[in-house]
Design a protein around this motif. Structure first.
Motif, mmCIF file in Angstrom:
data_model
loop_
_atom_site.group_PDB
_atom_site.id
_atom_site.type_symbol
_atom_site.label_atom_id
_atom_site.label_comp_id
_atom_site.label_asym_id
_atom_site.label_seq_id
_atom_site.Cartn_x
_atom_site.Cartn_y
_atom_site.Cartn_z
ATOM 1 N N LEU A 210 0.808 -1.215 0.000
ATOM 2 C CA LEU A 210 0.000 0.000 0.000
ATOM 3 C C LEU A 210 0.843 1.268 0.000
ATOM 4 C CD1 LEU A 210 -2.656 -1.081 2.659
ATOM 5 C CD2 LEU A 210 -2.966 -0.994 0.169
ATOM 6 N N SER A 211 2.156 1.119 0.045
ATOM 7 C CA SER A 211 3.013 2.290 0.231
ATOM 8 C C SER A 211 2.989 3.241 -0.959
ATOM 9 C CB SER A 211 4.456 1.856 0.520
ATOM 10 O OG SER A 211 5.036 1.173 -0.579
ATOM 11 N N LYS A 212 2.955 2.716 -2.166
ATOM 12 C CA LYS A 212 2.983 3.592 -3.341
ATOM 13 C C LYS A 212 1.735 4.467 -3.394
ATOM 14 C CE LYS A 212 5.896 0.489 -6.073
ATOM 15 N NZ LYS A 212 6.120 -0.458 -4.947
ATOM 16 N N ALA A 213 0.580 3.880 -3.104
ATOM 17 C CA ALA A 213 -0.671 4.640 -3.122
ATOM 18 C C ALA A 213 -0.682 5.711 -2.040
ATOM 19 C CB ALA A 213 -1.863 3.697 -2.947
ATOM 20 N N THR A 214 -0.260 5.351 -0.830
ATOM 21 C CA THR A 214 -0.307 6.326 0.262
ATOM 22 C C THR A 214 0.713 7.436 0.069
ATOM 23 O OG1 THR A 214 1.168 4.915 1.587
ATOM 24 C CG2 THR A 214 -1.185 4.671 1.944
ATOM 25 N N LEU A 215 1.894 7.090 -0.419
ATOM 26 C CA LEU A 215 2.935 8.101 -0.570
ATOM 27 C C LEU A 215 2.628 9.067 -1.713
ATOM 28 C CD1 LEU A 215 6.021 5.842 0.100
ATOM 29 C CD2 LEU A 215 5.155 7.656 1.584
ATOM 30 N N SER A 216 2.054 8.565 -2.799
ATOM 31 C CA SER A 216 1.673 9.470 -3.883
ATOM 32 C C SER A 216 0.540 10.384 -3.428
ATOM 33 C CB SER A 216 1.280 8.678 -5.131
ATOM 34 O OG SER A 216 0.173 7.836 -4.879
ATOM 35 N N ALA A 217 -0.364 9.870 -2.586
ATOM 36 C CA ALA A 217 -1.438 10.701 -2.044
ATOM 37 C C ALA A 217 -0.879 11.768 -1.107
ATOM 38 C CB ALA A 217 -2.465 9.840 -1.323
ATOM 39 N N LEU A 218 0.102 11.395 -0.286
ATOM 40 C CA LEU A 218 0.725 12.376 0.604
ATOM 41 C C LEU A 218 1.429 13.470 -0.188
ATOM 42 C CD1 LEU A 218 2.145 10.055 3.400
ATOM 43 C CD2 LEU A 218 0.504 11.912 3.734
ATOM 44 N N GLU A 219 2.061 13.095 -1.274
ATOM 45 C CA GLU A 219 2.741 14.082 -2.114
ATOM 46 C C GLU A 219 1.753 15.112 -2.654
ATOM 47 O OE1 GLU A 219 5.604 16.171 -4.009
ATOM 48 O OE2 GLU A 219 5.963 14.488 -2.628
ATOM 49 N N LYS A 220 0.558 14.651 -2.984
ATOM 50 C CA LYS A 220 -0.452 15.560 -3.566
ATOM 51 C C LYS A 220 -1.239 16.318 -2.501
ATOM 52 C CE LYS A 220 -4.342 15.696 -6.818
ATOM 53 N NZ LYS A 220 -3.773 16.855 -7.571
ATOM 54 N N PHE A 221 -1.640 15.627 -1.420
ATOM 55 C CA PHE A 221 -2.578 16.228 -0.473
ATOM 56 C C PHE A 221 -1.936 16.617 0.857
ATOM 57 C CE2 PHE A 221 -5.120 13.455 -3.251
ATOM 58 C CZ PHE A 221 -6.002 14.394 -3.771
ATOM 59 N N GLY A 222 -0.744 16.120 1.143
ATOM 60 C CA GLY A 222 -0.001 16.533 2.330
ATOM 61 C C GLY A 222 -0.777 16.433 3.625
ATOM 62 N N SER A 223 -0.773 17.511 4.400
ATOM 63 C CA SER A 223 -1.349 17.493 5.750
ATOM 64 C C SER A 223 -2.872 17.441 5.757
ATOM 65 C CB SER A 223 -0.875 18.718 6.541
ATOM 66 O OG SER A 223 -1.274 19.915 5.889
ATOM 67 N N ASP A 224 -3.531 17.508 4.590
ATOM 68 C CA ASP A 224 -4.986 17.301 4.558
ATOM 69 C C ASP A 224 -5.344 15.842 4.808
ATOM 70 O OD1 ASP A 224 -6.171 19.836 4.152
ATOM 71 O OD2 ASP A 224 -5.480 19.848 2.077
ATOM 72 N N ILE A 225 -4.350 14.957 4.725
ATOM 73 C CA ILE A 225 -4.529 13.564 5.153
ATOM 74 C C ILE A 225 -4.165 13.509 6.629
ATOM 75 C CG2 ILE A 225 -3.814 11.169 4.828
ATOM 76 C CD1 ILE A 225 -3.042 11.909 1.953
ATOM 77 N N HIS A 226 -5.148 13.343 7.481
ATOM 78 C CA HIS A 226 -4.929 13.463 8.920
ATOM 79 C C HIS A 226 -4.455 12.161 9.559
ATOM 80 C CE1 HIS A 226 -7.959 17.049 8.879
ATOM 81 N NE2 HIS A 226 -6.764 17.360 8.400
ATOM 82 N N VAL A 227 -5.043 11.042 9.142
ATOM 83 C CA VAL A 227 -4.706 9.749 9.741
ATOM 84 C C VAL A 227 -4.738 8.671 8.666
ATOM 85 C CG1 VAL A 227 -5.481 7.929 11.328
ATOM 86 C CG2 VAL A 227 -5.537 10.298 12.058
ATOM 87 N N LEU A 228 -3.808 7.723 8.768
ATOM 88 C CA LEU A 228 -3.820 6.511 7.952
ATOM 89 C C LEU A 228 -3.719 5.325 8.902
ATOM 90 C CD1 LEU A 228 -1.193 7.585 5.235
ATOM 91 C CD2 LEU A 228 -3.659 7.353 4.862
ATOM 92 N N ARG A 229 -4.514 4.288 8.675
ATOM 93 C CA ARG A 229 -4.467 3.094 9.516
ATOM 94 C C ARG A 229 -4.825 1.884 8.678
ATOM 95 N NH1 ARG A 229 -5.119 3.739 15.102
ATOM 96 N NH2 ARG A 229 -3.878 5.620 15.249
ATOM 97 N N ASP A 230 -4.007 0.839 8.711
ATOM 98 C CA ASP A 230 -4.391 -0.386 7.995
ATOM 99 C C ASP A 230 -5.345 -1.195 8.861
ATOM 100 O OD1 ASP A 230 -2.323 -0.944 9.760
ATOM 101 O OD2 ASP A 230 -1.380 -2.445 8.491
ATOM 102 N N ALA A 231 -6.342 -1.748 8.201
ATOM 103 C CA ALA A 231 -7.455 -2.407 8.925
ATOM 104 C C ALA A 231 -7.230 -3.907 8.946
ATOM 105 C CB ALA A 231 -8.779 -2.071 8.263
ATOM 106 N N THR A 232 -6.277 -4.347 9.750
ATOM 107 C CA THR A 232 -5.953 -5.778 9.812
ATOM 108 C C THR A 232 -6.841 -6.451 10.848
ATOM 109 O OG1 THR A 232 -4.079 -5.198 11.272
ATOM 110 C CG2 THR A 232 -3.615 -5.467 8.931
ATOM 111 N N ARG A 233 -6.260 -7.001 11.909
ATOM 112 C CA ARG A 233 -7.073 -7.704 12.901
ATOM 113 C C ARG A 233 -8.116 -6.765 13.516
ATOM 114 N NH1 ARG A 233 -2.456 -9.933 16.686
ATOM 115 N NH2 ARG A 233 -1.613 -7.911 16.067
ATOM 116 N N GLY A 234 -9.347 -7.249 13.578
ATOM 117 C CA GLY A 234 -10.434 -6.431 14.113
ATOM 118 C C GLY A 234 -11.182 -5.663 13.055
ATOM 119 N N GLY A 235 -10.601 -5.538 11.848
ATOM 120 C CA GLY A 235 -11.273 -4.911 10.737
ATOM 121 C C GLY A 235 -11.482 -3.418 10.873
ATOM 122 N N VAL A 236 -12.235 -2.865 9.940
ATOM 123 C CA VAL A 236 -12.462 -1.421 9.878
ATOM 124 C C VAL A 236 -13.218 -0.917 11.106
ATOM 125 C CG1 VAL A 236 -13.686 0.394 8.610
ATOM 126 C CG2 VAL A 236 -12.351 -1.321 7.361
#
Length: 347
Positions: A210-236
Protein backbone atom coordinates in the motif's frame (compact mmCIF):
# COMPACT_ATOMS: atom_id res chain seq x y z
CA UNK A 1 0.05 -6.45 -9.58
CA UNK A 2 2.00 -9.05 -7.60
CA UNK A 3 5.41 -9.93 -8.97
CA UNK A 4 5.80 -13.54 -10.06
CA UNK A 5 9.42 -14.76 -10.00
CA UNK A 6 10.93 -17.85 -11.51
CA UNK A 7 13.80 -18.83 -9.25
CA UNK A 8 14.83 -22.50 -9.50
CA UNK A 9 15.60 -24.04 -6.13
CA UNK A 10 19.32 -24.80 -5.74
CA UNK A 11 20.47 -28.40 -5.47
CA UNK A 12 20.92 -29.23 -1.80
CA UNK A 13 21.97 -32.34 0.08
CA UNK A 14 18.94 -32.03 2.39
CA UNK A 15 15.18 -31.90 1.75
CA UNK A 16 13.95 -31.03 5.23
CA UNK A 17 14.87 -28.51 7.90
CA UNK A 18 16.62 -30.18 10.84
CA UNK A 19 17.66 -28.90 14.26
CA UNK A 20 21.19 -28.73 12.87
CA UNK A 21 20.13 -25.91 10.58
CA UNK A 22 19.72 -23.74 13.66
CA UNK A 23 23.06 -24.66 15.22
CA UNK A 24 25.09 -21.84 13.74
CA UNK A 25 27.45 -24.38 12.22
CA UNK A 26 27.94 -25.98 8.82
CA UNK A 27 24.27 -26.76 8.17
CA UNK A 28 23.21 -23.24 9.08
CA UNK A 29 25.73 -21.76 6.68
CA UNK A 30 24.70 -24.14 3.91
CA UNK A 31 21.06 -23.15 4.39
CA UNK A 32 21.75 -19.43 4.42
CA UNK A 33 24.35 -19.37 1.66
CA UNK A 34 22.32 -21.49 -0.76
CA UNK A 35 19.03 -19.83 0.06
CA UNK A 36 18.69 -16.54 1.93
CA UNK A 37 21.95 -14.75 1.12
CA UNK A 38 22.11 -15.71 -2.53
CA UNK A 39 18.44 -15.11 -3.32
CA UNK A 40 18.01 -11.87 -1.33
CA UNK A 41 21.52 -10.51 -1.88
CA UNK A 42 22.36 -6.83 -1.71
CA UNK A 43 25.46 -4.97 -0.54
CA UNK A 44 24.38 -4.72 3.09
CA UNK A 45 23.06 -8.27 3.47
CA UNK A 46 26.12 -9.70 1.71
CA UNK A 47 28.32 -8.47 4.55
CA UNK A 48 26.65 -11.16 6.70
CA UNK A 49 27.20 -9.09 9.82
CA UNK A 50 25.19 -9.20 13.05
CA UNK A 51 23.51 -5.96 12.05
CA UNK A 52 23.45 -3.32 9.34
CA UNK A 53 24.69 0.27 9.15
CA UNK A 54 22.01 2.41 7.50
CA UNK A 55 21.81 5.91 6.08
CA UNK A 56 18.64 7.89 6.77
CA UNK A 57 17.86 11.57 6.62
CA UNK A 58 15.20 13.57 8.48
CA UNK A 59 12.52 11.90 10.59
CA UNK A 60 12.45 8.10 10.57
CA UNK A 61 9.67 5.59 11.17
CA UNK A 62 10.30 2.25 12.86
CA UNK A 63 7.98 -0.76 13.17
CA UNK A 64 8.16 -4.44 14.01
CA UNK A 65 5.77 -7.32 13.46
CA UNK A 66 5.53 -11.10 13.74
CA UNK A 67 3.64 -13.44 11.41
CA UNK A 68 2.21 -16.77 12.52
CA UNK A 69 -0.53 -17.28 9.93
CA UNK A 70 -2.10 -20.69 9.41
CA UNK A 71 -2.04 -21.99 6.71
CA UNK A 72 1.28 -20.60 5.49
CA UNK A 73 0.07 -20.81 1.88
CA UNK A 74 -3.38 -19.38 1.16
CA UNK A 75 -5.37 -18.11 -1.84
CA UNK A 76 -3.62 -14.99 -3.08
CA UNK A 77 -0.39 -15.27 -1.10
CA UNK A 78 1.77 -16.88 1.57
CA UNK A 79 3.43 -16.01 4.85
CA UNK A 80 6.52 -14.65 3.09
CA UNK A 81 4.97 -11.85 1.06
CA UNK A 82 2.51 -11.21 3.90
CA UNK A 83 5.46 -10.48 6.20
CA UNK A 84 7.04 -8.04 3.75
CA UNK A 85 3.86 -6.24 2.73
CA UNK A 86 2.55 -6.15 6.28
CA UNK A 87 5.66 -4.38 7.54
CA UNK A 88 5.91 -2.07 4.53
CA UNK A 89 2.27 -1.10 5.02
CA UNK A 90 2.83 -0.32 8.69
CA UNK A 91 5.56 2.13 7.66
CA UNK A 92 3.29 3.62 5.00
CA UNK A 93 0.60 4.22 7.63
CA UNK A 94 3.16 6.35 9.48
CA UNK A 95 3.53 8.44 6.32
CA UNK A 96 6.97 6.95 5.71
CA UNK A 97 8.89 5.79 2.66
CA UNK A 98 9.90 2.15 3.38
CA UNK A 99 13.65 1.63 3.09
CA UNK A 100 14.97 -1.36 5.03
CA UNK A 101 13.69 -4.57 6.60
CA UNK A 102 15.11 -7.14 8.96
CA UNK A 103 13.94 -10.71 8.42
CA UNK A 104 14.02 -13.45 11.06
CA UNK A 105 12.77 -17.01 10.76
CA UNK A 106 11.70 -19.50 13.41
CA UNK A 107 11.58 -22.79 11.52
CA UNK A 108 10.09 -26.04 12.74
CA UNK A 109 12.13 -29.17 12.29
CA UNK A 110 10.65 -31.07 9.34
CA UNK A 111 9.69 -28.06 7.21
CA UNK A 112 10.40 -29.01 3.60
CA UNK A 113 13.04 -27.07 1.71
CA UNK A 114 10.61 -26.79 -1.19
CA UNK A 115 8.12 -24.88 0.98
CA UNK A 116 10.88 -22.74 2.48
CA UNK A 117 12.20 -21.89 -0.97
CA UNK A 118 8.76 -20.86 -2.24
CA UNK A 119 8.43 -18.53 0.75
CA UNK A 120 11.89 -17.05 0.12
CA UNK A 121 11.05 -16.42 -3.53
CA UNK A 122 7.83 -14.65 -2.50
CA UNK A 123 9.80 -12.54 -0.03
CA UNK A 124 12.21 -11.54 -2.78
CA UNK A 125 9.37 -10.60 -5.14
CA UNK A 126 7.51 -8.60 -2.48
CA UNK A 127 10.65 -6.74 -1.38
CA UNK A 128 11.53 -5.83 -4.96
CA UNK A 129 7.97 -4.74 -5.69
CA UNK A 130 7.90 -2.54 -2.57
CA UNK A 131 11.38 -1.16 -3.16
CA UNK A 132 12.84 -2.22 0.20
CA UNK A 133 16.13 -3.90 1.04
CA UNK A 134 16.38 -6.80 3.48
CA UNK A 135 19.58 -5.93 5.33
CA UNK A 136 19.83 -8.25 8.34
CA UNK A 137 18.06 -11.14 10.03
CA UNK A 138 18.26 -14.34 12.01
CA UNK A 139 17.32 -18.01 11.74
CA UNK A 140 16.35 -20.38 14.54
CA UNK A 141 15.00 -23.94 14.44
CA UNK A 142 12.68 -25.50 17.04
CA UNK A 143 11.83 -29.17 17.67
CA UNK A 144 9.15 -30.82 15.58
CA UNK A 145 5.79 -30.20 17.24
CA UNK A 146 7.05 -27.06 19.02
CA UNK A 147 6.23 -24.66 16.16
CA UNK A 148 3.99 -24.69 13.13
CA UNK A 149 6.27 -24.95 10.10
CA UNK A 150 7.46 -21.33 10.07
CA UNK A 151 7.06 -18.08 11.96
CA UNK A 152 8.53 -14.83 10.61
CA UNK A 153 9.51 -11.63 12.42
CA UNK A 154 10.25 -8.44 10.53
CA UNK A 155 11.34 -4.95 11.48
CA UNK A 156 10.99 -2.03 9.10
CA UNK A 157 12.65 1.37 8.91
CA UNK A 158 11.68 4.23 6.63
CA UNK A 159 12.01 7.97 6.10
CA UNK A 160 8.95 10.07 6.90
CA UNK A 161 7.60 11.86 3.84
CA UNK A 162 8.30 15.61 4.17
CA UNK A 163 4.62 16.48 3.56
CA UNK A 164 3.31 13.96 6.07
CA UNK A 165 1.59 15.04 9.28
CA UNK A 166 -0.10 11.85 10.42
CA UNK A 167 -1.57 12.01 13.92
CA UNK A 168 -4.81 10.98 15.57
CA UNK A 169 -4.82 14.43 17.16
CA UNK A 170 -5.44 15.95 13.72
CA UNK A 171 -8.90 14.40 13.43
CA UNK A 172 -11.68 16.99 13.67
CA UNK A 173 -15.46 17.14 13.25
CA UNK A 174 -16.41 17.38 9.60
CA UNK A 175 -13.55 15.21 8.37
CA UNK A 176 -14.39 12.41 5.94
CA UNK A 177 -13.71 8.71 6.52
CA UNK A 178 -12.32 6.80 3.52
CA UNK A 179 -11.58 3.12 2.99
CA UNK A 180 -9.13 2.25 0.23
CA UNK A 181 -10.58 -0.97 -1.16
CA UNK A 182 -13.12 -3.79 -0.76
CA UNK A 183 -13.32 -5.21 2.75
CA UNK A 184 -12.88 -8.68 4.27
CA UNK A 185 -11.17 -10.57 1.43
CA UNK A 186 -8.18 -11.70 3.49
CA UNK A 187 -10.16 -13.08 6.42
CA UNK A 188 -12.64 -14.89 4.19
CA UNK A 189 -9.84 -16.36 2.04
CA UNK A 190 -8.15 -17.80 5.13
CA UNK A 191 -11.40 -19.09 6.58
CA UNK A 192 -12.32 -20.78 3.29
CA UNK A 193 -9.08 -22.79 3.36
CA UNK A 194 -9.34 -23.75 7.03
CA UNK A 195 -12.99 -24.76 6.77
CA UNK A 196 -12.78 -26.39 3.34
CA UNK A 197 -15.43 -24.05 2.01
CA UNK A 198 -16.04 -23.61 -1.70
CA UNK A 199 -17.58 -20.52 -3.22
CA UNK A 200 -18.89 -19.84 -6.70
CA UNK A 201 -15.89 -17.62 -7.40
CA UNK A 202 -12.38 -17.80 -5.99
CA UNK A 203 -11.86 -15.43 -3.06
CA UNK A 204 -8.23 -14.42 -2.67
CA UNK A 205 -6.45 -12.51 0.05
CA UNK A 206 -5.91 -8.80 -0.61
CA UNK A 207 -2.28 -9.00 0.60
CA UNK A 208 -0.45 -6.19 -1.22
CA UNK A 209 1.85 -3.18 -0.98
CA UNK A 210 0.00 0.00 0.00
CA UNK A 211 3.01 2.29 0.23
CA UNK A 212 2.98 3.59 -3.34
CA UNK A 213 -0.67 4.64 -3.12
CA UNK A 214 -0.31 6.33 0.26
CA UNK A 215 2.93 8.10 -0.57
CA UNK A 216 1.67 9.47 -3.88
CA UNK A 217 -1.44 10.70 -2.04
CA UNK A 218 0.72 12.38 0.60
CA UNK A 219 2.74 14.08 -2.11
CA UNK A 220 -0.45 15.56 -3.57
CA UNK A 221 -2.58 16.23 -0.47
CA UNK A 222 0.00 16.53 2.33
CA UNK A 223 -1.35 17.49 5.75
CA UNK A 224 -4.99 17.30 4.56
CA UNK A 225 -4.53 13.56 5.15
CA UNK A 226 -4.93 13.46 8.92
CA UNK A 227 -4.71 9.75 9.74
CA UNK A 228 -3.82 6.51 7.95
CA UNK A 229 -4.47 3.09 9.52
CA UNK A 230 -4.39 -0.39 8.00
CA UNK A 231 -7.45 -2.41 8.92
CA UNK A 232 -5.95 -5.78 9.81
CA UNK A 233 -7.07 -7.70 12.90
CA UNK A 234 -10.43 -6.43 14.11
CA UNK A 235 -11.27 -4.91 10.74
CA UNK A 236 -12.46 -1.42 9.88
CA UNK A 237 -14.99 -1.23 12.73
CA UNK A 238 -12.36 -1.80 15.41
CA UNK A 239 -9.97 0.74 13.85
CA UNK A 240 -12.67 3.42 13.78
CA UNK A 241 -13.94 2.69 17.28
CA UNK A 242 -10.39 2.94 18.63
CA UNK A 243 -9.88 6.33 16.97
CA UNK A 244 -13.26 7.63 18.12
CA UNK A 245 -12.49 6.76 21.73
CA UNK A 246 -8.97 8.18 21.70
CA UNK A 247 -10.03 11.43 20.00
CA UNK A 248 -13.32 11.76 21.95
CA UNK A 249 -15.25 12.28 18.71
CA UNK A 250 -18.04 10.36 17.00
CA UNK A 251 -18.23 8.79 13.56
CA UNK A 252 -21.24 8.37 11.28
CA UNK A 253 -21.04 5.64 8.63
CA UNK A 254 -23.23 4.80 5.65
CA UNK A 255 -23.52 1.06 5.05
CA UNK A 256 -24.40 1.49 1.36
CA UNK A 257 -21.08 3.28 0.75
CA UNK A 258 -18.93 0.46 2.13
CA UNK A 259 -17.26 -1.52 -0.70
CA UNK A 260 -17.58 -5.30 -0.31
CA UNK A 261 -17.14 -7.87 -3.08
CA UNK A 262 -20.40 -9.70 -3.81
CA UNK A 263 -18.85 -13.14 -3.22
CA UNK A 264 -17.27 -11.97 0.03
CA UNK A 265 -20.58 -10.49 1.16
CA UNK A 266 -22.32 -13.78 0.44
CA UNK A 267 -19.66 -15.73 2.32
CA UNK A 268 -19.97 -13.41 5.32
CA UNK A 269 -23.75 -13.86 5.38
CA UNK A 270 -23.38 -17.63 5.17
CA UNK A 271 -20.84 -17.66 8.02
CA UNK A 272 -22.64 -15.08 10.16
CA UNK A 273 -19.80 -12.55 9.93
CA UNK A 274 -19.85 -8.78 9.56
CA UNK A 275 -17.36 -7.55 6.89
CA UNK A 276 -16.66 -4.53 9.08
CA UNK A 277 -14.92 -6.80 11.59
CA UNK A 278 -13.13 -9.21 9.22
CA UNK A 279 -9.36 -8.77 8.86
CA UNK A 280 -7.81 -7.17 5.79
CA UNK A 281 -4.19 -7.10 4.61
CA UNK A 282 -4.53 -4.63 1.74
CA UNK A 283 -7.04 -2.07 3.03
CA UNK A 284 -6.40 1.14 4.91
CA UNK A 285 -8.66 3.68 6.56
CA UNK A 286 -7.90 7.37 6.15
CA UNK A 287 -9.39 10.41 7.82
CA UNK A 288 -9.06 13.44 5.54
CA UNK A 289 -10.24 17.04 5.35
CA UNK A 290 -13.73 17.38 3.91
CA UNK A 291 -12.44 19.90 1.36
CA UNK A 292 -10.28 17.36 -0.47
CA UNK A 293 -12.19 14.13 0.24
CA UNK A 294 -13.76 13.49 -3.16
CA UNK A 295 -10.64 14.51 -5.06
CA UNK A 296 -8.63 12.26 -2.75
CA UNK A 297 -10.89 9.26 -3.46
CA UNK A 298 -10.78 9.91 -7.20
CA UNK A 299 -6.98 10.04 -6.97
CA UNK A 300 -6.79 6.74 -5.07
CA UNK A 301 -9.05 5.02 -7.60
CA UNK A 302 -6.39 5.50 -10.28
CA UNK A 303 -4.10 3.09 -8.42
CA UNK A 304 -4.85 -0.62 -8.79
CA UNK A 305 -4.17 -1.19 -5.09
CA UNK A 306 -6.89 1.30 -4.08
CA UNK A 307 -9.26 1.10 -7.04
CA UNK A 308 -12.41 0.67 -4.91
CA UNK A 309 -11.75 3.59 -2.57
CA UNK A 310 -14.89 5.12 -1.09
CA UNK A 311 -16.01 7.79 1.37
CA UNK A 312 -17.94 5.78 3.97
CA UNK A 313 -18.76 8.44 6.55
CA UNK A 314 -17.86 11.56 8.49
CA UNK A 315 -16.45 12.56 11.85
CA UNK A 316 -18.89 14.29 14.21
CA UNK A 317 -18.92 15.85 17.67
CA UNK A 318 -22.57 14.88 18.28
CA UNK A 319 -21.98 11.47 19.87
CA UNK A 320 -18.41 11.32 21.25
CA UNK A 321 -16.65 7.95 21.25
CA UNK A 322 -19.49 6.29 19.32
CA UNK A 323 -19.35 4.83 15.79
CA UNK A 324 -22.87 4.73 14.34
CA UNK A 325 -23.74 2.82 11.18
CA UNK A 326 -26.82 3.73 9.11
CA UNK A 327 -28.15 0.67 7.32
CA UNK A 328 -29.39 0.48 3.73
CA UNK A 329 -32.97 0.95 4.97
CA UNK A 330 -32.18 3.77 7.41
CA UNK A 331 -31.80 1.90 10.70
CA UNK A 332 -28.90 2.74 12.98
CA UNK A 333 -26.61 0.60 15.11
CA UNK A 334 -23.52 1.27 17.19
CA UNK A 335 -20.28 -0.47 16.25
CA UNK A 336 -18.00 -1.63 19.04
CA UNK A 337 -14.52 -3.11 19.03
CA UNK A 338 -14.24 -6.79 18.19
CA UNK A 339 -14.88 -8.42 21.58
CA UNK A 340 -12.68 -11.48 21.07
CA UNK A 341 -10.66 -13.40 18.50
CA UNK A 342 -12.85 -13.82 15.44
CA UNK A 343 -10.27 -15.88 13.54
CA UNK A 344 -6.95 -16.68 15.27
CA UNK A 345 -3.64 -16.62 13.43
CA UNK A 346 -4.91 -14.50 10.58
CA UNK A 347 -1.54 -12.85 9.99
Amino acid sequence: MKMELSCPMPKLDFDLITLGHGSGGILTHKLLDAGVFDLLKNDKLSEQHDGAILQLSGESAFTTDSFVINPIFFPGGNIGELAVYGTVNDLAMCGAIPKYLSLSFILEEGLSMEEFWKILVSIKGAAESAGVQIVTGDTKVVDKGKGDKIFINTTGIGSVHPKSNISINNIKAGDCIVVSDQLARHGIAIMSVRSGLEFETDIESDTKDLSKATLSALEKFGSDIHVLRDATRGGVATVLKEMAEKRNLGMDLEYKQIPVNESVQGACEMLGLDPMYVANEGVFVSIVSNEIAQEYVDFLKRDEATSSASIIGTVTDKHPKQVIMTSAIGGKRALTMLPGEQLPRIC
